[in-house]
Design a protein around this motif. Structure first.
Motif, mmCIF file in Angstrom:
data_model
loop_
_atom_site.group_PDB
_atom_site.id
_atom_site.type_symbol
_atom_site.label_atom_id
_atom_site.label_comp_id
_atom_site.label_asym_id
_atom_site.label_seq_id
_atom_site.Cartn_x
_atom_site.Cartn_y
_atom_site.Cartn_z
ATOM 1 N N THR A 102 0.847 -1.188 0.000
ATOM 2 C CA THR A 102 0.000 0.000 0.000
ATOM 3 C C THR A 102 0.882 1.237 0.000
ATOM 4 O O THR A 102 1.834 1.334 0.791
ATOM 5 N N VAL A 103 0.577 2.180 -0.885
ATOM 6 C CA VAL A 103 1.388 3.389 -1.039
ATOM 7 C C VAL A 103 0.475 4.610 -1.115
ATOM 8 O O VAL A 103 -0.716 4.495 -1.416
ATOM 9 N N PRO A 104 1.026 5.809 -0.866
ATOM 10 C CA PRO A 104 0.209 7.024 -0.987
ATOM 11 C C PRO A 104 -0.190 7.277 -2.434
ATOM 12 O O PRO A 104 0.539 6.940 -3.371
ATOM 13 N N SER A 105 -1.326 7.887 -2.604
ATOM 14 C CA SER A 105 -1.773 8.263 -3.947
ATOM 15 C C SER A 105 -0.996 9.452 -4.499
ATOM 16 O O SER A 105 -0.976 9.670 -5.715
ATOM 17 N N ALA A 106 -0.376 10.210 -3.628
ATOM 18 C CA ALA A 106 0.460 11.341 -4.039
ATOM 19 C C ALA A 106 1.585 11.505 -3.031
ATOM 20 O O ALA A 106 1.409 11.214 -1.834
ATOM 21 N N VAL B 239 -2.772 8.743 -9.183
ATOM 22 C CA VAL B 239 -4.070 8.096 -9.391
ATOM 23 C C VAL B 239 -4.967 8.909 -10.319
ATOM 24 O O VAL B 239 -4.661 10.048 -10.699
ATOM 25 N N GLU B 240 -6.114 8.307 -10.655
ATOM 26 C CA GLU B 240 -7.028 8.866 -11.654
ATOM 27 C C GLU B 240 -7.996 9.888 -11.081
ATOM 28 O O GLU B 240 -8.886 10.381 -11.794
ATOM 29 N N THR B 241 -7.863 10.219 -9.808
ATOM 30 C CA THR B 241 -8.740 11.196 -9.163
ATOM 31 C C THR B 241 -7.900 12.328 -8.577
ATOM 32 O O THR B 241 -6.714 12.153 -8.291
ATOM 33 N N PRO C 31 -5.892 14.775 -11.623
ATOM 34 C CA PRO C 31 -5.644 13.348 -11.864
ATOM 35 C C PRO C 31 -4.359 13.140 -12.664
ATOM 36 O O PRO C 31 -4.166 13.755 -13.709
ATOM 37 N N GLN C 32 -3.479 12.269 -12.106
ATOM 38 C CA GLN C 32 -2.247 11.884 -12.790
ATOM 39 C C GLN C 32 -1.437 13.111 -13.215
ATOM 40 O O GLN C 32 -0.957 13.179 -14.344
#
Length: 704
Positions: free
Chosen positions: A620-624, A644-646, A694-695
């Motif tokens: 598990t890793v941070p989204s940012a 991520v996509e959000t 996103p991304q």
């Protein structure tokens, strides 16, 4: 030996205590094993009780393939004292004099010194072993050797590792072992962290002698030093260098920041900052993205220009300077017939010429350590191969398709000249502007016992010295006649940084990754590579690329399949990383990575099953994430990446004065591939929330 100022005798039968305001070391009676290491700021004793006695050192004797060991508990310590150090601090001195060993009287003496500065919890540990045996030679010396530490599952262990910046192994329970110098243990330190209660462990060896780092949670921590002339009767272990061991308050970042000042004083950093290295070709400094492929690129066949089309088209699409790591350009099969790479496949030089003329870095693969026993002229190389203590070759198995590859001794001029002449020929006859020399930085110091090689048997510094001489010869031909050519190697081993232009970090993404090496060596060398399986999820790919970018690595080392339409979204993120690297190279190429930026808000996470290299695991890793850089002009750069996509919000607080950016009032810019956009000015601490689409990637520059 050591200078001996006025001393206070200590009765060894009662033990010994060495302490200051930061730490208390306790050595138990008789054997003087280290029985306590107490952080006096927190009261934490890192060493647990053990069954039996605590350890301090272990000396191994060898004869042929027979090895026998004694420890500090073999005989009681017979002399001890505390000395005042010039400038403050104390030294604990312990002696085991004239020990009887294996039916010989008075043949072994062990002296130990522990220097504790007045203002630090980290001491310097030194050992000298005198061996007067007419039969036994020393084999290795383990020191410091601490049992009862670390407690299993209680510590996060930060270690340098192969093919990346470093790993943070949380609440670790498994054994860790690695040889320095090597790609597997490329810097000579580690830290063990239990919240802020931490232990620092490092050798301070300026010559790159062979040694092993060993951590066995629940059992012991040790550094094993391999002596010169292992197993040769009467061989000794002089005091070559100290080992740093002690306590501090902090985490892995503080450990890296402790190591950096020492590391930058060593010969492998003597070339200076990248901005001060005119011999380093501009083309490697300016690379935005890397590809890695074989002879056929995305199945393109035909004339040289047709075969080159995937790269030329990718270069236009990515719109940044690009480089290729080129495999299977030679007529021989991969991992066979080494070191005979030439002649090249028909059309290679024509393809190279077109790519170089287009401004691309073209870097073919060769191997810098292995010879194949199957080559017709192996008799030429056989006398120069590494042999073990029994006289056998150190042969490596890589695959069923490989030849019978074995390691050549880097001290041998025949081998050094073979590699440097091959590199020279690639520049002259094939027109490449870079060469990748596989394995040199990746391989560990393999102990060589060949009696005719002219170096000490087994341990010592000759492996580093030999490879450094090899690379000096390679650099000589790479700059011959005014060439500005690039030389790289596999992995990253600090002892070669001044002789290489960049270092391949080819390990696949993991949730354990920390930029340990980048914190230490950013601004002094370059790292490239962020490979991953691009058939997996977008967020997994973006994590690999985005984290590599904010950590300062040149992105890529991925084949041309990435640019197929089905992977258009991933290619777009890949391009974004390359574009931002060029826009922000004052930081990521020439600057210093100061460390992670911790979010002031809660950042969402995501979980994937594909983390790790040979063995995959769920992580598990941070989204940012964000990193803080400092450029040579003193400005700060906040590098942020959303994987991520959000959308993700990332809040942070930075006091520029803490990072030597004084003045109280600061201007802010957003750096973009299109240019810098002013964000106004602030006074005092910079407090911001970045809304990351996103991304998306964002870079905020803070200056005066």
């Amino acid at each position: 030996m050591f200078a001996r100022p006025a001393a206070q005798p200590v009765d060894p039968s009662k033990g010994l205590v060495l302490a200051n305001d930061h730490v208390r070391f306790e050595f138990e009676p008789q054997g003087m094993g280290l029985s306590a290491m107490i952080d006096r700021r927190s009261g934490t004793d890192h060493i647990r009780p053990v069954s039996g006695k605590h350890l301090l050192w272990e000396v191994a004797f060898g004869k042929g393939t027979l090895v026998r060991r004694i420890t500090n508990n073999y005989k009681p310590c017979n002399s001890a004292r505390i000395e005042e150090l010039p400038g403050g601090g104390q030294r604990a001195w312990m002696e085991w004099n004239d020990l009887r060993w294996w039916l010989e009287d008075g043949v072994v003496t062990v002296h130990v010194a522990v220097d504790l500065p007045a203002a630090s919890g980290v001491a310097r540990w030194r050992i000298f072993v005198e061996n007067r045996s007419d039969y036994w030679g020393l084999w290795s010396v383990a020191y410091p050797l601490v049992n009862g530490f670390p407690a299993s599952g209680a510590y996060d262990i930060a270690r340098p590792t192969f093919g990346s910046g470093g790993h943070l192994l949380k609440r670790w329970t498994e054994k860790i072992e690695g040889r320095y110098p090597s790609g597997n243990w490329p810097m000579q330190f580690l830290s063990l962290n239990r919240d802020k209660d931490a232990v620092y462990f490092a050798s301070m060896d300026s010559e790159g002698r062979a040694k092993d780092f060993i951590v066995e949670p629940g059992e012991r921590l040790a550094m094993v030093h391999y002596v010169e002339n292992m197993g040769v009767a009467g061989s000794d272990y002089p005091d070559y260098y100290p080992v740093a061991l002690g306590v501090y308050q902090g985490g892995w970042l503080e450990a890296a920041q402790r190591y950096r000042p020492w590391a930058l004083e060593q010969k492998w950093a003597s070339a200076g900052r990248i901005s001060q290295r005119p011999e380093m070709a501009d083309i490697i400094k300016d690379v935005g993205l890397w590809v890695r492929d074989g002879w056929l690129w995305d199945k393109a066949e035909g004339a040289p220009s047709q075969m080159n089309a995937p790269f030329l088209e990718a270069g236009k699409r990515m719109d940044v300077p690009m480089a290729i790591h080129w495999y299977n350009w030679h007529q021989t099969a991969f991992d066979q017939q080494y070191p005979h790479f030439l002649p090249a496949k028909p059309g290679f030089s024509e393809r190279v010429r077109q790519l170089v003329d287009a401004g691309l870095l073209v870097m073919p693969y060769i191997n810098g350590t292995s010879a194949d026993m199957n080559i017709p002229d192996f008799s030429r190389f056989a006398p120069h191969a590494i042999v073990d203590e029994a006289g056998g070759y150190r042969m490596h198995f890589y695959s069923d398709a490989a030849g019978r590859l074995l390691s050549m001794c880097p001290t041998q001029a025949v081998w050094q000249d073979t590699v440097s002449k091959l590199v020279d020929e690639l520049f002259k006859s094939q027109g490449v502007n870079g060469v990748y020399i596989d394995q040199i930085s990746a391989m560990r110091h393999e102990l060589c016992f060949h009696k005719r090689h002219g170096h000490p048997l087994g341990g010592g510094r000759y492996w580093v010295d030999g490879n450094r001489e090899l690379l000096r010869k390679v650099r000589g031909v790479s700059h011959r006649g005014g060439r500005q050519a690039v030389i790289t190697s596999e992995g990253a081993d600090e002892v070669f940084f001044d002789l290489l232009d960049a270092n391949l970090t080819w390990a696949e993404p993991t949730d354990w990754e920390i930029p340990l090496m980048q914190v230490v060596y950013s601004g002094y060398t370059l790292f490239f590579g962020s490979p991953c399986d691009y058939t997996k999820s977008d967020r997994f790919f973006n994590f690999a690329q985005g984290q590599a970018f904010i950590d300062g690595r040149q992105n890529g080392w991925i084949d041309f399949g990435l640019f197929r339409p089905v992977h258009a979204g991933k290619a777009a993120y890949f391009r974004l990383c390359g574009k931002y690297r060029i826009a922000a190279k004052k930081f990521v190429t020439y600057g210093q990575l100061l460390g992670p930026v911790e979010p002031a808000n809660t950042v969402p996470t995501f979980t994937e099953d594909y983390f790790g290299w040979q063995t995959k695991h769920r992580g598990t890793v941070p989204s940012a994430e964000a990193r803080l850089w400092r450029s040579e002009d003193g400005h700060l750069g906040v590098f942020l990446a959303n994987y991520v996509e959000t959308p993700v919000s990332f809040s942070y607080k930075i006091d520029p004065a803490q990072y030597r950016l004084e003045g109280g009032r600061y201007r802010l810019w957003e750096l973009t591939p299109e240019g810098a956009v002013s964000l106004g000015a602030v006074s005092g601490t910079v407090i911001r929330t970045e809304e990351l689409g996103p991304q998306k990637i964002k870079v905020i520059e803070i200056g005066r």
